[in-house]
Design a protein around this motif. Sequence first.
Motif, PDB file in Angstrom:
ATOM      1  N   ILE A   1      10.673  26.675 -33.584  1.00 40.39           N
ATOM      2  CA  ILE A   1      10.397  25.411 -34.274  1.00 40.39           C
ATOM      3  C   ILE A   1      11.439  24.378 -33.871  1.00 40.39           C
ATOM      4  O   ILE A   1      12.645  24.637 -33.970  1.00 40.39           O
ATOM      5  CB  ILE A   1      10.452  25.599 -35.813  1.00 40.39           C
ATOM      6  CG1 ILE A   1       9.593  26.794 -36.242  1.00 40.39           C
ATOM      7  CG2 ILE A   1      10.023  24.313 -36.531  1.00 40.39           C
ATOM      8  CD1 ILE A   1      10.320  27.757 -37.147  1.00 40.39           C
ATOM      9  N   CYS A   2      10.958  23.226 -33.432  1.00 37.48           N
ATOM     10  CA  CYS A   2      11.897  22.141 -33.126  1.00 37.48           C
ATOM     11  C   CYS A   2      12.403  21.557 -34.436  1.00 37.48           C
ATOM     12  O   CYS A   2      11.612  21.060 -35.240  1.00 37.48           O
ATOM     13  CB  CYS A   2      11.220  21.053 -32.300  1.00 37.48           C
ATOM     14  SG  CYS A   2      12.318  19.618 -32.115  1.00 37.48           S
ATOM     15  N   ASP A   3      13.715  21.611 -34.644  1.00 28.18           N
ATOM     16  CA  ASP A   3      14.254  21.110 -35.917  1.00 28.18           C
ATOM     17  C   ASP A   3      14.794  19.683 -35.812  1.00 28.18           C
ATOM     18  O   ASP A   3      15.420  19.188 -36.747  1.00 28.18           O
ATOM     19  CB  ASP A   3      15.315  22.062 -36.481  1.00 28.18           C
ATOM     20  CG  ASP A   3      16.556  22.167 -35.622  1.00 28.18           C
ATOM     21  OD1 ASP A   3      16.655  21.466 -34.590  1.00 28.18           O
ATOM     22  OD2 ASP A   3      17.443  22.968 -35.984  1.00 28.18           O
ATOM     23  N   THR A   4      14.514  19.035 -34.686  1.00 25.92           N
ATOM     24  CA  THR A   4      14.939  17.626 -34.576  1.00 25.92           C
ATOM     25  C   THR A   4      13.743  16.674 -34.486  1.00 25.92           C
ATOM     26  O   THR A   4      13.935  15.470 -34.307  1.00 25.92           O
ATOM     27  CB  THR A   4      15.869  17.425 -33.359  1.00 25.92           C
ATOM     28  OG1 THR A   4      15.306  18.087 -32.216  1.00 25.92           O
ATOM     29  CG2 THR A   4      17.254  17.993 -33.634  1.00 25.92           C
ATOM     30  N   CYS A   5      12.533  17.203 -34.595  1.00 24.89           N
ATOM     31  CA  CYS A   5      11.353  16.329 -34.541  1.00 24.89           C
ATOM     32  C   CYS A   5      11.349  15.352 -35.717  1.00 24.89           C
ATOM     33  O   CYS A   5      11.666  15.711 -36.850  1.00 24.89           O
ATOM     34  CB  CYS A   5      10.069  17.159 -34.590  1.00 24.89           C
ATOM     35  SG  CYS A   5       9.491  17.721 -32.983  1.00 24.89           S
ATOM     36  N   LYS A   6      10.959  14.125 -35.391  1.00 23.67           N
ATOM     37  CA  LYS A   6      10.767  13.095 -36.426  1.00 23.67           C
ATOM     38  C   LYS A   6       9.436  12.419 -36.135  1.00 23.67           C
ATOM     39  O   LYS A   6       9.211  11.929 -35.039  1.00 23.67           O
ATOM     40  CB  LYS A   6      11.880  12.048 -36.379  1.00 23.67           C
ATOM     41  CG  LYS A   6      13.269  12.617 -36.559  1.00 23.67           C
ATOM     42  CD  LYS A   6      14.301  11.497 -36.437  1.00 23.67           C
ATOM     43  CE  LYS A   6      15.709  12.034 -36.398  1.00 23.67           C
ATOM     44  NZ  LYS A   6      16.135  12.401 -35.032  1.00 23.67           N
TER      45      LYS A   6
ATOM     46  N   GLY B   1       8.814  17.511 -26.596  1.00 23.17           N
ATOM     47  CA  GLY B   1       7.489  16.984 -26.926  1.00 23.17           C
ATOM     48  C   GLY B   1       7.613  15.932 -28.013  1.00 23.17           C
ATOM     49  O   GLY B   1       6.722  15.775 -28.843  1.00 23.17           O
ATOM     50  N   CYS B   2       8.720  15.208 -27.960  1.00 24.94           N
ATOM     51  CA  CYS B   2       9.141  14.351 -29.084  1.00 24.94           C
ATOM     52  C   CYS B   2       8.075  13.350 -29.520  1.00 24.94           C
ATOM     53  O   CYS B   2       8.016  12.990 -30.692  1.00 24.94           O
ATOM     54  CB  CYS B   2      10.416  13.603 -28.706  1.00 24.94           C
ATOM     55  SG  CYS B   2      11.576  14.609 -27.754  1.00 24.94           S
ATOM     56  N   LYS B   3       7.243  12.897 -28.618  1.00 23.21           N
ATOM     57  CA  LYS B   3       6.248  11.878 -28.973  1.00 23.21           C
ATOM     58  C   LYS B   3       5.137  12.425 -29.849  1.00 23.21           C
ATOM     59  O   LYS B   3       4.368  11.661 -30.418  1.00 23.21           O
ATOM     60  CB  LYS B   3       5.633  11.257 -27.706  1.00 23.21           C
ATOM     61  CG  LYS B   3       6.546  10.261 -27.038  1.00 23.21           C
ATOM     62  CD  LYS B   3       5.812   9.526 -25.929  1.00 23.21           C
ATOM     63  CE  LYS B   3       6.710   8.442 -25.339  1.00 23.21           C
ATOM     64  NZ  LYS B   3       6.051   7.730 -24.239  1.00 23.21           N
TER      65      LYS B   3
HETATM   66  S1  FES Z   1      12.731  16.238 -31.027  1.00 20.39           S
HETATM   67 FE1  FES Z   1      11.176  17.764 -31.311  1.00 20.39          FE
HETATM   68  S2  FES Z   1      10.384  17.961 -29.328  1.00 20.39           S
HETATM   69 FE2  FES Z   1      12.006  16.570 -29.036  1.00 20.39          FE
END
Ligand code: FES
Length: 122
Positions: free
Chosen positions: A7-12, A53-55
């Motif tokens: 799980i990406c924990d920095t996604c916003k 995959g931030c977008k």
């Molecule tokens: S911050 Fe979640 S994919 Fe980059």
Amino acid sequence: MTTWITICDTCKRDDWNAETATQTDGETLAALVEAANSDGADVKTRRVSCLMGCKHGCNVAIQANGKLNYTLGDFEPDADSAAAIVEYAQKHSASETGQVPFREWPQGVKGHFVTRHQPIPE
Ligand code: FES
């Protein structure tokens, strides 16, 4: 065989508000996925910072050695998403190849697949 949910924990997400939020959307989703996977027998979880995959956050990866691996994105950080991710990962774990028949997909993962990766040759 164990399937891992990364799980990406920095996604916003686009509506994330730095002034009011106490954590990222990714942290929220990670905690919900971890709670939904309290059994932990066939599926394990880990957090990473950025799956690139931030977008289209929130993003997760579903992986196991020798199987098809997937990235999924555009999840709301809520309990329904977490439950669907864990259910799909359990089915991925039960599958010999990692391919879960479409008819068995939890509704909550449909429309969220971003990439599929073939297993690396041995
Ligand atoms: S911050 Fe979640 S994919 Fe980059």
